[in-house]
Design an enzyme around this catalytic site. Sequence first.
Site, mmCIF file in Angstrom:
data_model
loop_
_atom_site.group_PDB
_atom_site.id
_atom_site.type_symbol
_atom_site.label_atom_id
_atom_site.label_comp_id
_atom_site.label_asym_id
_atom_site.label_seq_id
_atom_site.Cartn_x
_atom_site.Cartn_y
_atom_site.Cartn_z
ATOM 1 N N CYS A 32 0.805 -1.228 0.000
ATOM 2 C CA CYS A 32 0.000 0.000 0.000
ATOM 3 C C CYS A 32 0.845 1.288 0.000
ATOM 4 O O CYS A 32 1.380 1.651 -1.019
ATOM 5 C CB CYS A 32 -0.984 -0.060 1.159
ATOM 6 S SG CYS A 32 -2.329 1.120 0.948
ATOM 7 N N HIS A 82 -3.267 -5.443 2.421
ATOM 8 C CA HIS A 82 -2.878 -5.623 3.821
ATOM 9 C C HIS A 82 -3.538 -6.922 4.264
ATOM 10 O O HIS A 82 -4.073 -7.662 3.477
ATOM 11 C CB HIS A 82 -3.457 -4.509 4.700
ATOM 12 C CG HIS A 82 -2.992 -3.147 4.373
ATOM 13 N ND1 HIS A 82 -1.819 -2.628 4.866
ATOM 14 C CD2 HIS A 82 -3.546 -2.162 3.635
ATOM 15 C CE1 HIS A 82 -1.691 -1.377 4.451
ATOM 16 N NE2 HIS A 82 -2.716 -1.070 3.697
HETATM 17 N N1 GLN Z 1 -1.881 6.842 2.513
HETATM 18 C C1 GLN Z 1 -2.084 6.029 1.357
HETATM 19 C C2 GLN Z 1 -3.473 6.108 0.772
HETATM 20 O O1 GLN Z 1 -4.425 6.429 1.475
HETATM 21 C C3 GLN Z 1 -1.715 4.597 1.718
HETATM 22 C C4 GLN Z 1 -2.607 4.005 2.769
HETATM 23 C C5 GLN Z 1 -2.179 2.637 3.228
HETATM 24 O O2 GLN Z 1 -0.987 2.283 3.291
HETATM 25 N N2 GLN Z 1 -3.164 1.866 3.643
HETATM 26 O O3 GLN Z 1 -3.639 5.871 -0.406
#
Ligand code: GLN
Length: 237
Positions: free
Chosen positions: A92, A186
Amino acid sequence: MLKIGHLYPDLLNLYGDRGNIITLKNRLVWRDMPVEVKTYGLNEDIDFEDLDILVLGGGSDREQLLVCNRLKEIKQDFAQYVESNGVVVAICGGYQLLGHYYKLENEKIAGLGVLDIYTEQGSPRLIGNVVVQTDAGEVVGFENHGGRTHIGSHTPFGKVLIGHGNNGTDRQEGVLYKNVLGTYLHGPLLPKNPQLADWLITRAIRRKDAEFEALPILQDEEEQLASFTMIERLKTK
Ligand code: GLN
């Protein structure tokens, strides 16, 4: 000996991404294969030549901004590691940082540029369970991202069967480039998909030993069943 490097766990650590490290490590330990895990803080030097698997977790926009300045300094070494087939798992926020940039409403977070991809913030956030068809079988995970990632001519990690994936429009999820896996999943990803952990470990070993054929089989029916059950549940909903 396989050496696993965990980059910036204090900042990039959403949704139990640390579980990916535990899974990689334990699946080697259970096979009596030597493994070492090294965690790196933001200001620590990284000895890329010494590493076999590098893991970058997810992070909030704020945390990504903090990491991005440091990335400029390690950009060259990181790229060299990737081009020499070093294994990378980037989740992510970490995945977004492998690209050229992540554009927010009023800011642009510069990435490592090791993948020819870019991300732009969009609305609404893309949240929920995901099932992806990949070369390593069906993979299950959970996504929660505002960013929409466009991967250009890169090969996606897989095809989205359930969920949103890279941008919610092209049904693609993640990127596979050399031995780099970038993904929005995740969950954490590897405990939920033990076959994927073995797939990555195998790639790391083959990088050092081209003759290496396959990992010894593990008694992991329960992990496999948990993964299968979740995938079936989501697909038949
Ligand atoms: N901050 C990033 C987004 O919202 C990644 C979020 C995350 O790692 N879950 O796209």
